[in-house]
Design a protein around this motif. Sequence first.
Motif, PDB file in Angstrom:
ATOM      1  N   ILE A  80       0.863  -1.193   0.000  1.00  0.00           N
ATOM      2  CA  ILE A  80       0.000   0.000   0.000  1.00  0.00           C
ATOM      3  C   ILE A  80       0.896   1.239   0.000  1.00  0.00           C
ATOM      4  CG2 ILE A  80      -1.814   1.255   1.234  1.00  0.00           C
ATOM      5  CD1 ILE A  80      -2.641  -1.413   2.493  1.00  0.00           C
ATOM      6  N   ASP A  81       0.784   2.032  -1.076  1.00  0.00           N
ATOM      7  CA  ASP A  81       1.659   3.202  -1.226  1.00  0.00           C
ATOM      8  C   ASP A  81       1.389   4.242  -0.145  1.00  0.00           C
ATOM      9  OD1 ASP A  81       2.802   2.129  -3.459  1.00  0.00           O
ATOM     10  OD2 ASP A  81       1.311   2.976  -4.823  1.00  0.00           O
ATOM     11  N   ASN A  82       0.114   4.486   0.083  1.00  0.00           N
ATOM     12  CA  ASN A  82      -0.253   5.556   0.986  1.00  0.00           C
ATOM     13  C   ASN A  82      -1.221   5.030   2.061  1.00  0.00           C
ATOM     14  OD1 ASN A  82      -0.819   7.969   2.153  1.00  0.00           O
ATOM     15  ND2 ASN A  82      -1.850   8.862   0.370  1.00  0.00           N
ATOM     16  N   PRO A  83      -0.698   4.609   3.204  1.00  0.00           N
ATOM     17  CA  PRO A  83      -1.576   4.027   4.235  1.00  0.00           C
ATOM     18  C   PRO A  83      -2.668   4.983   4.724  1.00  0.00           C
ATOM     19  CG  PRO A  83       0.729   3.678   4.784  1.00  0.00           C
ATOM     20  CD  PRO A  83       0.687   4.625   3.641  1.00  0.00           C
ATOM     21  N   GLN A  84      -2.449   6.304   4.506  1.00  0.00           N
ATOM     22  CA  GLN A  84      -3.472   7.274   4.927  1.00  0.00           C
ATOM     23  C   GLN A  84      -4.767   7.095   4.146  1.00  0.00           C
ATOM     24  OE1 GLN A  84      -1.721  11.213   4.644  1.00  0.00           O
ATOM     25  NE2 GLN A  84       0.181  10.339   5.380  1.00  0.00           N
ATOM     26  N   SER A  85      -4.647   6.646   2.886  1.00  0.00           N
ATOM     27  CA  SER A  85      -5.860   6.446   2.089  1.00  0.00           C
ATOM     28  C   SER A  85      -6.193   4.960   2.014  1.00  0.00           C
ATOM     29  CB  SER A  85      -5.684   7.040   0.702  1.00  0.00           C
ATOM     30  OG  SER A  85      -4.518   6.520   0.121  1.00  0.00           O
ATOM     31  N   PHE A  86      -5.983   4.266   3.139  1.00  0.00           N
ATOM     32  CA  PHE A  86      -6.228   2.829   3.188  1.00  0.00           C
ATOM     33  C   PHE A  86      -7.692   2.493   2.831  1.00  0.00           C
ATOM     34  CE2 PHE A  86      -7.927  -0.719   5.743  1.00  0.00           C
ATOM     35  CZ  PHE A  86      -7.223  -1.757   5.158  1.00  0.00           C
ATOM     36  N   ARG A  87      -8.619   3.302   3.352  1.00  0.00           N
ATOM     37  CA  ARG A  87     -10.042   3.029   3.121  1.00  0.00           C
ATOM     38  C   ARG A  87     -10.353   3.008   1.605  1.00  0.00           C
ATOM     39  NH1 ARG A  87     -14.324   6.963   3.571  1.00  0.00           N
ATOM     40  NH2 ARG A  87     -16.341   5.912   3.655  1.00  0.00           N
ATOM     41  N   ALA A  88      -9.825   4.008   0.902  1.00  0.00           N
ATOM     42  CA  ALA A  88     -10.058   4.070  -0.545  1.00  0.00           C
ATOM     43  C   ALA A  88      -9.385   2.883  -1.242  1.00  0.00           C
ATOM     44  CB  ALA A  88      -9.529   5.380  -1.101  1.00  0.00           C
ATOM     45  N   TRP A  89      -8.179   2.530  -0.774  1.00  0.00           N
ATOM     46  CA  TRP A  89      -7.460   1.371  -1.362  1.00  0.00           C
ATOM     47  C   TRP A  89      -8.273   0.093  -1.156  1.00  0.00           C
ATOM     48  CZ3 TRP A  89      -5.544  -3.167   0.797  1.00  0.00           C
ATOM     49  CH2 TRP A  89      -4.679  -3.917  -0.016  1.00  0.00           C
ATOM     50  N   LEU A  90      -8.809  -0.051   0.056  1.00  0.00           N
ATOM     51  CA  LEU A  90      -9.598  -1.245   0.397  1.00  0.00           C
ATOM     52  C   LEU A  90     -10.801  -1.386  -0.532  1.00  0.00           C
ATOM     53  CD1 LEU A  90      -9.722  -3.411   2.743  1.00  0.00           C
ATOM     54  CD2 LEU A  90     -11.415  -1.928   3.799  1.00  0.00           C
ATOM     55  N   PHE A  91     -11.505  -0.275  -0.742  1.00  0.00           N
ATOM     56  CA  PHE A  91     -12.685  -0.312  -1.604  1.00  0.00           C
ATOM     57  C   PHE A  91     -12.298  -0.519  -3.069  1.00  0.00           C
ATOM     58  CE2 PHE A  91     -16.730   0.487   0.558  1.00  0.00           C
ATOM     59  CZ  PHE A  91     -16.278   0.642   1.859  1.00  0.00           C
ATOM     60  N   SER A  92     -11.137  -0.010  -3.461  1.00  0.00           N
ATOM     61  CA  SER A  92     -10.733  -0.223  -4.857  1.00  0.00           C
ATOM     62  C   SER A  92     -10.408  -1.695  -5.092  1.00  0.00           C
ATOM     63  CB  SER A  92      -9.564   0.678  -5.247  1.00  0.00           C
ATOM     64  OG  SER A  92      -8.400   0.262  -4.597  1.00  0.00           O
ATOM     65  N   VAL A  93      -9.820  -2.361  -4.093  1.00  0.00           N
ATOM     66  CA  VAL A  93      -9.536  -3.805  -4.219  1.00  0.00           C
ATOM     67  C   VAL A  93     -10.866  -4.575  -4.273  1.00  0.00           C
ATOM     68  CG1 VAL A  93      -8.519  -5.818  -3.076  1.00  0.00           C
ATOM     69  CG2 VAL A  93      -7.315  -3.651  -3.055  1.00  0.00           C
ATOM     70  N   ALA A  94     -11.783  -4.225  -3.369  1.00  0.00           N
ATOM     71  CA  ALA A  94     -13.080  -4.907  -3.342  1.00  0.00           C
ATOM     72  C   ALA A  94     -13.827  -4.695  -4.652  1.00  0.00           C
ATOM     73  CB  ALA A  94     -13.908  -4.388  -2.177  1.00  0.00           C
ATOM     74  N   ARG A  95     -13.743  -3.471  -5.160  1.00  0.00           N
ATOM     75  CA  ARG A  95     -14.435  -3.153  -6.411  1.00  0.00           C
ATOM     76  C   ARG A  95     -13.877  -3.998  -7.558  1.00  0.00           C
ATOM     77  NH1 ARG A  95     -13.038   0.007 -10.763  1.00  0.00           N
ATOM     78  NH2 ARG A  95     -14.818   0.825 -11.930  1.00  0.00           N
ATOM     79  N   PHE A  96     -12.538  -4.130  -7.593  1.00  0.00           N
ATOM     80  CA  PHE A  96     -11.882  -4.910  -8.637  1.00  0.00           C
ATOM     81  C   PHE A  96     -12.408  -6.355  -8.641  1.00  0.00           C
ATOM     82  CE2 PHE A  96      -8.425  -7.854  -9.773  1.00  0.00           C
ATOM     83  CZ  PHE A  96      -8.185  -7.448 -11.063  1.00  0.00           C
ATOM     84  N   HIS A  97     -12.443  -6.964  -7.443  1.00  0.00           N
ATOM     85  CA  HIS A  97     -12.910  -8.355  -7.359  1.00  0.00           C
ATOM     86  C   HIS A  97     -14.408  -8.461  -7.642  1.00  0.00           C
ATOM     87  CE1 HIS A  97      -9.118  -9.986  -6.196  1.00  0.00           C
ATOM     88  NE2 HIS A  97      -9.001  -9.113  -5.210  1.00  0.00           N
ATOM     89  N   ALA A  98     -15.164  -7.470  -7.174  1.00  0.00           N
ATOM     90  CA  ALA A  98     -16.614  -7.499  -7.403  1.00  0.00           C
ATOM     91  C   ALA A  98     -16.922  -7.374  -8.894  1.00  0.00           C
ATOM     92  CB  ALA A  98     -17.284  -6.375  -6.624  1.00  0.00           C
ATOM     93  N   LEU A  99     -16.198  -6.488  -9.581  1.00  0.00           N
ATOM     94  CA  LEU A  99     -16.454  -6.314 -11.009  1.00  0.00           C
ATOM     95  C   LEU A  99     -16.052  -7.566 -11.787  1.00  0.00           C
ATOM     96  CD1 LEU A  99     -15.624  -2.595 -11.838  1.00  0.00           C
ATOM     97  CD2 LEU A  99     -17.807  -3.647 -11.344  1.00  0.00           C
ATOM     98  N   ASN A 100     -14.990  -8.232 -11.340  1.00  0.00           N
ATOM     99  CA  ASN A 100     -14.623  -9.508 -11.979  1.00  0.00           C
ATOM    100  C   ASN A 100     -15.762 -10.500 -11.836  1.00  0.00           C
ATOM    101  OD1 ASN A 100     -12.189  -8.822 -12.977  1.00  0.00           O
ATOM    102  ND2 ASN A 100     -10.993  -9.712 -11.300  1.00  0.00           N
TER     103      ASN A 100
END
Lengths: 192, 157
Positions: free
Chosen positions: A74-94
């Motif tokens: 994780i490049d920027n731990p401060q934006s962890f929440r956004a990173w988490l949702f982007s990972v979830a979104r990636f898997h959900a869209l798959n």
Amino acid sequence: MKVLLINSMPEDTLSDTILVKQVCDGDRKAFGRLYEKYKEPLFRFCLRLLKNSEQAEDTVQETFFRVWTKASAIDNPQSFRAWLFSVARFHALNNLRDRKEAQEISENDLIELDTPHEIVVRAEQTAGIMGLIELLNPQHRELILLRSFEEFSYAEISMITGLSLSSVKVQLFNARKVLTQLHSKHQGEKPT
Amino acid sequence: MRKCRDFQIEISSYYDGESGSDEKRDLFLHLAQCDDCQEFWENLHRLELRLTGSRSIAIPQRLTSRIASIPHSRTREEVSSFLNNVKWSIMEVWTRRLPIPLPLIAFVVLVSVGAWLFSLASKETSFVPTDEVIYYSTLPAVQVIGYYPPAALELKR
């Protein structure tokens, strides 16, 4: 200097930053705390995007598996929440792509084809406002979920979805326009 | 000249606290004189109230145990065995959802592919080339179409 920087950060972000660093060091308790903190919004987002509880569970598990194994990336731990949702979104869209949803209703379809009132009324009667959200196409649905439910800023939504800031603004408006039309139609149908 | 759609986009972003001060001023000036945009504002407000009221959701009990099953160790072996288990659970979900068992589907697919290959092979063995066919196949396509219509072909032969 570092201390000053950390002190000027919001408490939520501060704890995320610390927890992510602890997860990087293999702290299982910190991982558990992150899960407790985000399980509900993440599962809600996945469930409403996928409209399937089992697939939503799979996606949340996959996402937290990434948190545990890839936390150091994780490049920027401060934006962890956004990173988490982007990972979830990636898997959900798959998952969505695999399912090849055939019943997508685009904004134009809804406006130009004048959707039968019965569909709209039935959708809201069975699942309330969520029934109407499920009538949106996946992109509009995810924007509504990210903004109105999870309260992400436009910049964070842009980071999660990969859309530009101006696209987020316009697409979110389009989604709301369709949703307000559906909502008003349903309200008009209700007996007074 | 900005259209109502542009102002409604601004209403949407103002609602999210994402508007600049210049945009806000123009928006309020327009709102004071536009019924359509006022209506959109009110509809959006009603919608957002309903959305905020439907946030709560029940989390399945087993989700926590599934997260707890993520291996503590991050070695390659542990991770790959965990991923295999996840893949198996996805397979189980599929087999649970499908009313017909997977082996039966595989058998039907194999038989159909076999039958199709067999029919292709039998067609090839029964093919007997004629003079005409050989003659046609040696000519470039353009010549066949342009200079050798069937009548001319008859003459040449």
